[in-house]
Scaffold this motif. Structure first.
Motif, PDB file in Angstrom:
ATOM      1  N   LYS A   1       0.803  -1.283   0.043  1.00 44.49           N
ATOM      2  CA  LYS A   1      -0.051  -0.264   0.075  1.00 44.49           C
ATOM      3  C   LYS A   1       0.700   1.453  -0.143  1.00 44.49           C
ATOM      4  CE  LYS A   1      -4.051  -1.848   1.990  1.00 44.49           C
ATOM      5  NZ  LYS A   1      -5.046  -1.736   3.407  1.00 44.49           N
ATOM      6  N   PRO A   2       0.495   2.234  -0.466  1.00 42.76           N
ATOM      7  CA  PRO A   2       1.326   3.548  -0.752  1.00 42.76           C
ATOM      8  C   PRO A   2       1.073   3.983   0.745  1.00 42.76           C
ATOM      9  CG  PRO A   2      -0.557   3.548  -2.556  1.00 42.76           C
ATOM     10  CD  PRO A   2      -0.711   2.184  -1.604  1.00 42.76           C
ATOM     11  N   GLY A   3       2.558   4.352   0.919  1.00 38.99           N
ATOM     12  CA  GLY A   3       2.646   5.256   2.301  1.00 38.99           C
ATOM     13  C   GLY A   3       3.174   4.217   3.414  1.00 38.99           C
ATOM     14  N   ALA A   4       3.172   2.938   3.121  1.00 39.92           N
ATOM     15  CA  ALA A   4       3.563   1.806   4.196  1.00 39.92           C
ATOM     16  C   ALA A   4       5.263   2.184   4.405  1.00 39.92           C
ATOM     17  CB  ALA A   4       3.557   0.477   3.506  1.00 39.92           C
ATOM     18  N   THR A   5       5.378   2.320   5.611  1.00 37.62           N
ATOM     19  CA  THR A   5       6.702   2.936   6.270  1.00 37.62           C
ATOM     20  C   THR A   5       7.279   1.710   7.121  1.00 37.62           C
ATOM     21  OG1 THR A   5       5.758   4.126   7.906  1.00 37.62           O
ATOM     22  CG2 THR A   5       6.362   5.328   5.854  1.00 37.62           C
ATOM     23  N   TYR A   6       6.781   0.489   7.170  1.00 36.40           N
ATOM     24  CA  TYR A   6       7.387  -0.557   8.281  1.00 36.40           C
ATOM     25  C   TYR A   6       8.786  -0.956   7.773  1.00 36.40           C
ATOM     26  CZ  TYR A   6       2.087  -0.865   8.517  1.00 36.40           C
ATOM     27  OH  TYR A   6       0.923  -0.364   8.572  1.00 36.40           O
ATOM     28  N   GLU A   7       9.485  -1.120   8.973  1.00 34.91           N
ATOM     29  CA  GLU A   7      10.817  -1.482   8.830  1.00 34.91           C
ATOM     30  C   GLU A   7      11.181  -3.003   9.194  1.00 34.91           C
ATOM     31  OE1 GLU A   7      13.385   1.189  10.743  1.00 34.91           O
ATOM     32  OE2 GLU A   7      12.773   3.178   9.408  1.00 34.91           O
ATOM     33  N   ARG A   8      10.156  -3.578  10.165  1.00 38.69           N
ATOM     34  CA  ARG A   8      10.527  -4.739  10.728  1.00 38.69           C
ATOM     35  C   ARG A   8       9.012  -5.430  11.057  1.00 38.69           C
ATOM     36  NH1 ARG A   8      11.891  -0.999  14.003  1.00 38.69           N
ATOM     37  NH2 ARG A   8      14.171  -1.054  13.399  1.00 38.69           N
ATOM     38  N   LEU A   9       8.854  -6.353  11.137  1.00 41.93           N
ATOM     39  CA  LEU A   9       7.558  -7.232  11.490  1.00 41.93           C
ATOM     40  C   LEU A   9       6.911  -6.600  12.736  1.00 41.93           C
ATOM     41  CD1 LEU A   9       5.568  -9.478  10.332  1.00 41.93           C
ATOM     42  CD2 LEU A   9       6.911 -11.081  11.967  1.00 41.93           C
ATOM     43  N   SER A  10       7.599  -6.362  13.797  1.00 43.38           N
ATOM     44  CA  SER A  10       6.978  -5.946  15.128  1.00 43.38           C
ATOM     45  C   SER A  10       6.462  -4.484  14.741  1.00 43.38           C
ATOM     46  CB  SER A  10       8.095  -5.756  16.060  1.00 43.38           C
ATOM     47  OG  SER A  10       9.129  -5.135  15.653  1.00 43.38           O
ATOM     48  N   ASP A  11       6.653  -3.812  13.507  1.00 42.24           N
ATOM     49  CA  ASP A  11       6.006  -2.616  13.669  1.00 42.24           C
ATOM     50  C   ASP A  11       4.623  -2.782  13.239  1.00 42.24           C
ATOM     51  OD1 ASP A  11       8.434  -1.040  14.066  1.00 42.24           O
ATOM     52  OD2 ASP A  11       8.946  -1.196  11.974  1.00 42.24           O
ATOM     53  N   ILE A  12       4.174  -4.252  12.610  1.00 44.23           N
ATOM     54  CA  ILE A  12       2.954  -4.199  12.140  1.00 44.23           C
ATOM     55  C   ILE A  12       2.008  -4.827  13.350  1.00 44.23           C
ATOM     56  CG2 ILE A  12       1.308  -5.400  10.473  1.00 44.23           C
ATOM     57  CD1 ILE A  12       4.019  -5.332   8.811  1.00 44.23           C
ATOM     58  N   THR A  13       1.256  -4.321  13.863  1.00 48.96           N
ATOM     59  CA  THR A  13       0.441  -4.631  15.028  1.00 48.96           C
ATOM     60  C   THR A  13      -0.847  -5.516  14.971  1.00 48.96           C
ATOM     61  OG1 THR A  13      -0.810  -2.306  15.005  1.00 48.96           O
ATOM     62  CG2 THR A  13       1.239  -2.391  16.391  1.00 48.96           C
ATOM     63  N   ASP A  14      -1.128  -5.733  13.685  1.00 50.27           N
ATOM     64  CA  ASP A  14      -2.381  -6.622  13.663  1.00 50.27           C
ATOM     65  C   ASP A  14      -1.916  -7.892  12.745  1.00 50.27           C
ATOM     66  OD1 ASP A  14      -1.889  -5.675  10.973  1.00 50.27           O
ATOM     67  OD2 ASP A  14      -3.717  -5.236  10.597  1.00 50.27           O
ATOM     68  N   ILE A  15      -0.779  -8.642  13.115  1.00 57.22           N
ATOM     69  CA  ILE A  15      -0.670  -9.892  12.629  1.00 57.22           C
ATOM     70  C   ILE A  15      -1.606 -10.654  13.318  1.00 57.22           C
ATOM     71  CG2 ILE A  15       1.102 -11.668  12.266  1.00 57.22           C
ATOM     72  CD1 ILE A  15       1.623  -9.220  10.520  1.00 57.22           C
ATOM     73  N   CYS A  16      -1.558 -10.757  14.552  1.00 57.84           N
ATOM     74  CA  CYS A  16      -2.502 -11.237  15.520  1.00 57.84           C
ATOM     75  C   CYS A  16      -3.613 -10.445  15.683  1.00 57.84           C
ATOM     76  CB  CYS A  16      -1.804 -11.636  16.678  1.00 57.84           C
ATOM     77  SG  CYS A  16      -2.881 -12.979  17.706  1.00 57.84           S
TER      78      CYS A  16
END
Length: 363
Positions: A61-76
């Motif tokens: 998605k445009p604007g996605a700035t994640y650097e690592r998996l832990s930056d994404i809070t809705d995996i679970c």
């Protein structure tokens, strides 16, 4: 997002996918324990792990700035569905005290709901175990993992599911005429939520007051599941007949079964009873017959009976006694067919015959 960063995140996801699934299961169990301990009724607690393709699309998605998996809070992700809207706040307080909340990524979106905005929005939490819980053996491996929890009432959930099925999540994507319908429907659902809460409060109030009403004026107390339970809990006549039946059948009186009182009320209404006074009068008039029939019925197979039953068993045998006392086979068959579950006509005839045979022994 750079392709290299995306590949790094997806590779980490592949390595930790099973761990996130395990955390979702563990967190789901913990949430249910917390709600049960706090006596908050809930419809369901469910969890899901974001699939790899869904994660990949998110990273594109445009604007996605994640650097690592832990930056994404809705995996679970967990979803807690309560029966009432005000229980959403109770659940929120429990989470705030028991879990570590990522305030920056959590939100109560209902607070930002425009007055003319259709639909309901969940309360969203991003949580982790917290330092104290991570010290426990069963939680150590989940240190650093976050999960998103959505909390909504069952009516809010119904709205969200239908809205999702219709495919319109943005108010700007549909015609004004349809938006107006959504707005009206949202108002109806909000009123429904409020009415359900009011009904719950009235039932709670009725339950606390009905015992006093029974003692003061039983003829004025309607026969229903709540009033019948209050009678069984407090009435000495009921307790005396119950104990006599237990002694006659070599049985024990077990814990109360709250599901049975609606059925017992329906059984008694079959005989025209409408008040608690009707019930106590029938019990008093037929006490000896109830106990004797119960004794014969429980020991009809020449055994020593045994087993257990819930308080209020005398109401069950009162109904049988009243049905048999009519000496009307049709009435008895009607009663058996209505109140004996899954009984076919052959079973109805057989049970009716056995009941009549047992009743005749009383003479």
């Amino acid at each position: 997002m750079l392709p290299k960063t995306k590949n790094i995140i997806l590779k980490e996801y592949d390595q930790k996918s099973a761990l996130y699934a395990a955390y979702g299961q563990k967190l789901s169990e913990l949430v249910q324990e917390l709600l049960n301990d706090s006596k908050v009724a809930f419809h369901s607690v469910s969890f899901r792990k974001k699939e790899r393709l869904s994660l990949s699309n998110k990273l594109n998605k445009p604007g996605a700035t994640y650097e690592r998996l832990s930056d994404i809070t809705d995996i679970c992700g967990l979803r807690v569905i309560t029966y009432f809207e005000d229980d959403v706040k109770k659940v929120s307080k429990i989470f705030s005290s028991e879990l570590e909340i990522d305030e920056a990524n959590s939100s109560d979106k209902s607070e930002s709901l425009d007055p003319d905005r259709f639909g309901y929005l969940s309360v969203h939490f991003v949580v982790s175990n917290g330092q104290e819980r991570n010290k426990l053996t069963e939680y150590k491996r989940f240190d650093g993992i976050k999960a998103e929890i959505q909390v909504r009432s069952i009516l809010q959930h119904a709205w969200a599911e239908i809205e999702h099925d219709l495919g319109y999540k943005s108010r700007d994507g549909i015609p004004k005429t349809v938006r107006r319908r959504f707005s009206r429907l949202a108002g109806l659902l909000e009123l429904a939520d409020q009415e359900f809460r009011t009904i719950r409060e009235e039932l709670t109030s009725y339950s606390s007051e009905v015992l006093g009403s029974i003692k003061r004026a039983p003829a004025d107390v309607d026969l229903n599941a709540i009033s019948l339970r209050a009678l069984v809990d407090s009435n000495e006549l009921v307790k005396r007949i119950d104990q006599a039946i237990a002694d006659a059948g070599n049985c024990v009186i077990d814990e109360i079964d709250t599901d049975d009182f609606g059925k017992e009320a329906a059984r008694l209404e079959f005989f025209g009873m409408t008040t608690i006074d009707d019930v106590t009068n029938a019990l008093s008039t037929n006490e000896a017959s109830i106990v004797e029939f119960a004794r014969l019925w429980l020991t009809r197979n020449d055994d020593q009976s045994g087993g257990s039953f819930s308080p209020g068993i005398c109401l069950f045998y009162l109904s049988y006694t009243l049905a048999l006392a009519t000496h009307n086979t049709e009435t008895l068959q009607d009663y058996v067919s209505i109140f004996i579950g899954n009984a076919g006509q052959m079973d109805v005839n057989k049970i009716t015959s056995e009941l009549q045979s047992t009743y005749l022994k009383m003479s």
